[in-house]
Design an enzyme around this catalytic site. Structure first.
Site, PDB file in Angstrom:
ATOM      1  N   THR A  32      31.629  69.894  96.606  1.00  0.00           N
ATOM      2  CA  THR A  32      31.607  68.441  96.701  1.00  0.00           C
ATOM      3  C   THR A  32      32.274  67.978  98.004  1.00  0.00           C
ATOM      4  O   THR A  32      33.160  68.667  98.510  1.00  0.00           O
ATOM      5  CB  THR A  32      32.411  67.925  95.491  1.00  0.00           C
ATOM      6  N   ARG A  50      22.990  66.068  83.643  1.00  0.00           N
ATOM      7  CA  ARG A  50      24.452  66.219  83.607  1.00  0.00           C
ATOM      8  C   ARG A  50      25.083  65.411  84.753  1.00  0.00           C
ATOM      9  O   ARG A  50      24.629  65.474  85.896  1.00  0.00           O
ATOM     10  CB  ARG A  50      24.826  67.700  83.740  1.00  0.00           C
ATOM     11  N   VAL A  51      26.104  64.661  84.433  1.00  0.00           N
ATOM     12  CA  VAL A  51      26.814  63.906  85.469  1.00  0.00           C
ATOM     13  C   VAL A  51      28.265  64.389  85.488  1.00  0.00           C
ATOM     14  O   VAL A  51      28.893  64.507  84.433  1.00  0.00           O
ATOM     15  CB  VAL A  51      26.753  62.383  85.177  1.00  0.00           C
ATOM     16  N   GLY A  52      28.779  64.683  86.688  1.00  0.00           N
ATOM     17  CA  GLY A  52      30.159  65.176  86.809  1.00  0.00           C
ATOM     18  C   GLY A  52      31.145  64.045  87.066  1.00  0.00           C
ATOM     19  O   GLY A  52      30.876  62.873  86.778  1.00  0.00           O
ATOM     20  N   ASP A  53      32.280  64.399  87.619  1.00  0.00           N
ATOM     21  CA  ASP A  53      33.344  63.420  87.856  1.00  0.00           C
ATOM     22  C   ASP A  53      33.136  62.586  89.122  1.00  0.00           C
ATOM     23  O   ASP A  53      33.678  61.487  89.239  1.00  0.00           O
ATOM     24  CB  ASP A  53      34.699  64.141  87.975  1.00  0.00           C
ATOM     25  N   THR A  68      37.667  67.188  93.728  1.00  0.00           N
ATOM     26  CA  THR A  68      36.612  68.199  93.753  1.00  0.00           C
ATOM     27  C   THR A  68      36.977  69.287  92.752  1.00  0.00           C
ATOM     28  O   THR A  68      38.146  69.638  92.625  1.00  0.00           O
ATOM     29  CB  THR A  68      36.448  68.819  95.164  1.00  0.00           C
ATOM     30  N   GLY A  69      35.989  69.781  92.040  1.00  0.00           N
ATOM     31  CA  GLY A  69      36.298  70.834  91.068  1.00  0.00           C
ATOM     32  C   GLY A  69      35.425  70.730  89.841  1.00  0.00           C
ATOM     33  O   GLY A  69      34.351  70.122  89.883  1.00  0.00           O
ATOM     34  N   GLY A 101      34.046  69.243  87.122  1.00  0.00           N
ATOM     35  CA  GLY A 101      33.982  67.820  86.818  1.00  0.00           C
ATOM     36  C   GLY A 101      34.339  67.416  85.407  1.00  0.00           C
ATOM     37  O   GLY A 101      34.976  66.374  85.196  1.00  0.00           O
TER      38      GLY A 101
HETATM   39  N1  GLY Z   1      33.199  67.910  90.897  1.00  0.00           N
HETATM   40  C1  GLY Z   1      31.814  67.907  90.976  1.00  0.00           C
HETATM   41  C2  GLY Z   1      31.148  68.062  89.708  1.00  0.00           C
HETATM   42  O1  GLY Z   1      31.699  68.641  88.769  1.00  0.00           O
HETATM   43  O2  GLY Z   1      30.036  67.644  89.613  1.00  0.00           O
END
Ligand code: GLY
Length: 322
Positions: free
Chosen positions: A191, A219-222, A242-243, A245
């Site tokens: 990211t 799927r949606v991350g953080d 970043t990581g 999510g």
């Molecule tokens: N941090 C990015 C994600 O998990 O999508």
């Protein structure tokens, strides 16, 4: 005293009080497994991060806004195939890219985000348009792409995101999954994000990603979640995460860094390190970049590397991976 002179003094004093000597920017290009990066890859990454930082810093040096600086920096990284965002976005399990991004201004809590978009060249620019030109904070999927078309945002063919390397990553991730091997860590690609403080004391943050290789469609991350992937609050701090999510959403990482500064009087370094250590204890891998209202920077991570860099009015250009 003449009215004109008085007016001049008021304007001069107000702008003097409101401007600050401290300003700066930090960017990241993701945290994860970096052990096997070749010297050539490292060099390319470091050059791109340095170049982006120097250009974004010039915006701030000339009196530009932090929101312009973070948008610029993230868009630059989105245009590079070296990072998992925009052009370099990884494939989901159906073999297509679905990108997420968000941006926030700490001046007025203006925030915009997009998620699960497939054909937008610069998701971060669209996120800002959502903030500035709609009454909403987040648009997803088809609705976001229709909005992009209506406002003339650059739309590209899916070929634009084609990547042999990312296809190999997908193949490897599928094979691991089929063999029952759990692997949450992103393989060498991450990211992107930026945080900045401008001379008017305004803090902004921005984050953009292609998410995780082999993720479920939808799927949606953080990264597009305000408070998880991105947070900006004047007088306190700005954060881009970043990581993994899912954990960053559940622990509201970006906001948590600022909350501990605001309510527990911690400094930016302690607050952000503490959270990354707590995440490590539950096997949640990642990192973050943060800036406070004095242009102090923190860039902790709990993985073996995080692509990162910063430059401020009181510290020289600094770029690192490990
Ligand atoms: N941090 C990015 C994600 O998990 O999508």
């Amino acid at each position: 005293m003449k009215v004109k002179t008085l007016l001049f003094l008021i304007i001069f004093q107000t702008s003097y009080i409101m401007s600050s000597d401290n300003f700066g920017i930090a960017v990241h290009g993701g945290a994860g497994v970096m052990k096997n990066l070749s010297e050539e890859q490292k060099q390319k990454i470091e050059n791109k991060i340095s170049d982006t930082l120097i250009k974004a810093y010039t915006i701030l040096e000339k009196g530009g806004s932090s929101i312009d600086a973070v948008e610029f920096a993230v868009a630059e990284l989105e245009d590079s195939p070296l990072f998992n965002a925009g052009k370099g976005s990884v494939y989901n399990s159906n073999g297509v890219q679905e990108m997420d991004a968000s941006i926030m201004s700490g001046k007025d809590r203006m925030a915009g985000a997009v998620a699960s978009i497939q054909r937008i060249k610069n998701p971060i620019k669209l996120a800002r348009k959502v903030a500035e030109s709609t009454e909403h904070v987040m648009l997803v999927g088809e609705g976001a792409e229709i909005f992009a078309k209506n406002i003339g945002e650059t739309i590209v063919d899916q070929d634009y995101f084609y990547s042999e390397k990312n296809l190999k990553r997908l193949k490897k991730a599928k094979a691991k999954k089929n063999a029952g091997i759990q692997s949450a860590t992103q393989d060498k690609i991450g990211t992107v994000g930026a945080v900045a403080l401008d001379i008017n004391g305004n803090i902004s943050a921005a984050t953009s990603t292609g998410g995780m290789t082999n993720k479920m469609p939808g799927r949606v991350g953080d990264s597009p979640i305000i408070g998880s992937g991105t947070w900006a609050q004047n007088g306190v701090c700005g954060v881009s995460s970043t990581g993994h999510g899912e954990y960053f959403i559940k622990y509201q990482v970006a906001r948590e860094v600022c909350a501990r500064i605001e309510y527990l009087d911690k400094n930016i370094s302690t607050s952000s390190k503490e959270i990354l250590n707590e995440l490590k204890n539950i096997d949640a891998e990642g990192g973050l970049i943060a800036i406070d209202s004095e242009a102090n920077i923190a860039m902790p991570f709990n993985t073996d590397g995080m692509i990162r860099g910063s430059i401020t009015s009181k510290s020289i250009l600094n770029v690192a991976i490990y």
